[in-house]
Design an enzyme around this catalytic site. Structure first.
Site, PDB file in Angstrom:
ATOM      1  N   ASP A 219       0.870  -1.163   0.000  1.00 17.59           N
ATOM      2  CA  ASP A 219       0.000   0.000   0.000  1.00 17.59           C
ATOM      3  C   ASP A 219       0.919   1.228   0.000  1.00 17.59           C
ATOM      4  O   ASP A 219       2.106   1.143   0.340  1.00 17.59           O
ATOM      5  CB  ASP A 219      -0.940   0.011   1.207  1.00 17.59           C
ATOM      6  CG  ASP A 219      -2.130   0.947   0.973  1.00 17.59           C
ATOM      7  OD1 ASP A 219      -2.067   1.784   0.047  1.00 17.59           O
ATOM      8  OD2 ASP A 219      -3.134   0.855   1.719  1.00 17.59           O
TER       9      ASP A 219
HETATM   10  C1  BGC Z   1      -4.965   3.365   0.026  1.00 16.24           C
HETATM   11  C2  BGC Z   1      -5.067   2.374  -1.107  1.00 16.24           C
HETATM   12  C3  BGC Z   1      -4.830   3.062  -2.421  1.00 16.24           C
HETATM   13  C4  BGC Z   1      -3.485   3.757  -2.387  1.00 16.24           C
HETATM   14  C5  BGC Z   1      -3.158   4.507  -3.658  1.00 16.24           C
HETATM   15  C6  BGC Z   1      -3.707   4.185  -0.055  1.00 16.24           C
HETATM   16  O1  BGC Z   1      -3.757   5.246   0.857  1.00 16.24           O
HETATM   17  O2  BGC Z   1      -5.028   2.689   1.259  1.00 16.24           O
HETATM   18  O3  BGC Z   1      -6.321   1.752  -1.105  1.00 16.24           O
HETATM   19  O4  BGC Z   1      -4.910   2.136  -3.471  1.00 16.24           O
HETATM   20  O5  BGC Z   1      -3.479   4.693  -1.329  1.00 16.24           O
HETATM   21  O6  BGC Z   1      -3.950   5.641  -3.772  1.00 16.24           O
END
Ligand code: BGC
Length: 728
Positions: A219
């Site tokens: 993530d």
């Molecule tokens: C989120 C993810 C997301 C990623 C990219 C993170 O803060 O938890 O779900 O895909 O950011 O935007």
């Protein structure tokens, strides 16, 4: 061409926020990865990371899950794949399959359900649809990311049965059935270890047990230590670039602290993903057709919770009051990384005005920010009083990634609005727009009709009009329980944790499992939803097969309208050797049935889904026995039940000196061996102390402890011989 260590390190972190790092010397291009999950959010300019170019905003998972229809999820995945191709996106960051452990979860709108099978079945089809277009999915957030509070540090402390049977089960299903190109590791820790550094999770379980073939991506910002992450099985750190982390990887390889094969394999997986992505053809999409699909899914997601006196569908009232700012300014998605700039936006007020035969009058009732305003309230009451029917739009105000909610109550001014409008006009319909459940008691008792409209995406307004006027006969079902009050919820005493830990104290009893186990009243149960028609169930039959259980049940549309019934199969094994929830969803089907017709519905329970995780053996076991199969229209509306014998898996637990006397006697071979030893010790007559009652008392004694007692029929020297004989 082989990559050198420095290039391997560089390609295992991002090139920027939304791209992988290119390696020009090796001819490896950068590819785009972007959010997800209910639309394609391509960053529009350099400034705002979350502002995207227009794309179809499909219903978020809270809504799409309420369709209980895998076929719709597949079509949504296909459409998203087409939009990715049109925007040159290689991987779409979704679906999110974390379970809704608490109704306060700030990201519940992005997740499917409180049930792992419903989540897993729907997400599998979404992934299949997307990947059929040559675009990769990113199954997230692996794992146990069920809260936003302290999401980047919290340790979700979960026992292994609960992990396996509840929180990992949907991931396992999607990985084994659809092989997503990527799995995204979560921010949080699991039992103390960061997901990004969790070798057990990322390597032993995901690859070793489930056979995952793709790439593990972090993530955004989840990696604390690149070297520990690569050692644990993480391949791609996002975002990038990360020069310090690259250097640390190179240094760790050179010093021998990191196995060079691990970094080489991670780099290889990134390259393989890029090569795979390079094969997808470019393409365009038909924005109108996708809007129509978004409307179809949204219409199917709406759950009719109450409809006393068949107030709905509306017909053609001479005057209709439409009340509530959300009718004019729709709430249709949550905040954070999943936020989509829609290609167009339908509002309910316009759509209702177009559909209604008579006069439509609008009153805002409250402000978008939820502020109380006596003037707006009074105007709404006057409009309601003068109308034949009043439809009141209310909903949640703040729902966003990064923060959990603090309450499940509607804003106080909206509750006041409902109560005053209902007092002014007994023919009042309430329409909810919310990403996670809101409390409906006690105000729902005062209104005859209640429509749960979730966050429905860009076609929210038209889809709501479709249901209100009966162009769509509602068939949505709750994918999460609506409690009477927050304090009733199984998660309540262990949320959101403290000092870096949240204990999943309710264990297996998430959601309806916990409400059912404690025989608690709920406002609206899991699986519930009304229709404008009615359905009758015949007798159910169940047959055990080599691969599971086949359940058949005739379902008749007993009303005057064509409709859809969501037939649900719940399973229990009375007298099981392990603790189980009274009712667990194992199969379901959304079935169209014309008025007066009968459908012979066939549902298949996978044998794997009957298994529990045996912590002693460290594996899944299908316990043999007479399973109770309950077929129903919700988890609390069982219409037919039947039992079926399911043969068990071999499950002998080897006996040890730590096994109790009771366990020895429960095992046929153990009973024989230990019985003989006792008989020998007794010599000619029975041991005076070995009456049945004494044996009952001794049952909990580990064998070694029994042997240590003065005067014991066993001696320490006998123990190993007994163990060898019993396990022979
Ligand atoms: C989120 C993810 C997301 C990623 C990219 C993170 O803060 O938890 O779900 O895909 O950011 O935007």
């Amino acid at each position: 061409m082989d990559l050198g260590t420095a290039e391997q390190a560089a390609i295992t972190s991002g090139g920027d926020f939304w791209h992988t790092a290119p390696v020009e010397s090796a001819g490896i291009p950068a590819v785009t990865v972007t959010d997800g999950p209910h639309g394609v959010r391509m960053q529009a300019g350099d400034g705002d990371l979350l502002a995207g170019v227009p794309a179809t905003c499909f219903p978020p998972a809270v809504a799409s899950a309420s369709t209980w229809d895998p076929e719709l999820l597949r079509r949504m995945g296909e459409a998203l794949g087409d939009e990715c191709r049109a925007q040159d996106v290689a991987v779409l960051l979704g679906p999110g399959v974390n379970l809704k452990r608490t109704p306060l979860g700030g990201r519940n709108f992005e997740y499917f359900s409180e049930d792992p099978i419903l989540t897993g079945v729907l997400a599998t089809e979404w992934v299949r649809g997307l990947q059929s277009r040559g675009v990769g999915a990113s199954l997230k957030h692996f794992a146990v990311n069920s809260q936003e509070t302290e999401r980047m540090r919290i340790s979700a402390d979960v026992d292994e049965r609960t992990l396996r049977e509840i929180y990992l089960r949907a991931f396992q299903r999607v990985v084994t059935k659809a092989q997503p190109w990527t799995v995204m590791c979560a921010y949080n820790r699991i039992n103390g270890v960061y997901a990004s550094e969790n070798h057990w999770l990322l390597t032993e379980v995901l690859r070793g047990e489930w056979g995952f073939e793709g790439l593990v991506v972090s993530d955004w910002g989840a990696v604390v230590d690149r070297v520990r992450a690569v050692a644990a099985g993480l391949d791609l750190t996002m975002p990038g670039p990360d020069a310090d982390g690259d250097a640390a990887l190179v240094a760790a390889v050179e010093s021998g602290d990191l196995d060079p094969d691990l970094l080489r394999r991670s780099a290889e997986r990134v390259r393989e993903m890029i090569v795979k992505a390079g094969k997808r053809p470019a393409g365009g999409y038909d924005a109108e057709a996708h809007h129509a699909l978004a409307r179809e899914i949204a219409g199917r997601a709406i759950v009719l919770l109450k409809n006393d006196g068949d107030l709905l569908p509306l017909g053609s009232p001479a005057t209709l009051a439409v009340i509530g700012e959300f009718a004019r300014t729709p709430r249709y998605q949550g905040g954070g990384s999943s936020q989509i700039t829609p290609t167009r936006l339908d509002d309910a007020l316009t759509e209702i005005t177009a559909a209604a035969g008579g006069e439509v009058r609008f009153a805002a009732g409250y402000t978008v920010a939820g502020d109380a305003d006596e003037g707006l309230l009074a105007e709404a009451v006057a409009v309601a009083k003068a109308a034949d029917v009043a439809v009141v739009f209310v909903g949640s105000v703040h729902e966003t990634e990064g923060a959990d909610r603090t309450s499940i109550d509607l804003p106080a001014t909206q509750v006041t609005l409902i109560e005053r409008v209902a007092a002014a006009n007994p023919r009042t319909v309430v329409v909810l727009s919310n990403g996670a459940v809101v409390a409906t008691r006690p105000w729902d008792r005062k209104v005859p009709a209640l429509v749960e409209g979730w966050l429905l995406g860009q076609a929210a307004g038209s889809a709501l009009a479709d249901v209100l006027f009966g162009r769509v006969n509602p068939s949505g079902r709750l994918a999460e329980t609506i409690p009477v009050k927050l304090a009733d919820h199984p998660s309540h005493l262990d949320f959101p944790g403290e000092h870096g830990h949240v204990r999943y104290g309710e264990g297996l009893h998430i959601g309806y499992r916990g409400f059912d186990a404690r025989e608690q009243e709920v406002a609206y149960p899991f699986g519930f939803g009304l229709s404008y028609t009615t359905f009758g169930y015949g007798a159910a039959r169940a047959t055990a097969t080599a691969t599971g259980v086949e359940v058949r049940v005739p379902v008749t549309n007993t009303g005057a309208r064509d409709g859809r019934e969501v037939v649900q199969v719940y399973v229990n094994l009375p007298g099981s050797r392990v603790r189980r929830a009274p009712r667990e969803l194992k199969a379901f089907a959304s079935v169209p049935i014309a008025a007066g017709e009968t459908a012979d519905v066939v549902l298949t329970v996978d044998r794997d889904d009957l298994a529990y995780w045996d912590v002693r053996l460290g594996r899944w076991i299908v316990e043999g026995g007479e399973y109770l199969i309950e077929v129903g229209a919700s988890s609390r509306d069982v219409r037919a039940s039947v039992t079926v014998h399911v043969p068990g898996d071999p499950d002998r637990v080897p006996l040890t000196t730590e096994s109790s006397v009771g366990e020895w006697f429960a095992d046929p071979r153990g009973a024989e061996v230990l019985g003989a030893a006792f008989a020998e010790a007794a010599g000619d007559g029975p041991l005076p102390a070995m009456t049945e009652e004494v044996l009952m008392m001794l049952a909990s004694l580990p064998l070694a402890r029994l042997a240590a007692f003065p005067g014991s029929p066993l001696s320490a020297g006998d123990l190993e011989k007994l163990v060898a004989a019993a396990n022979y």
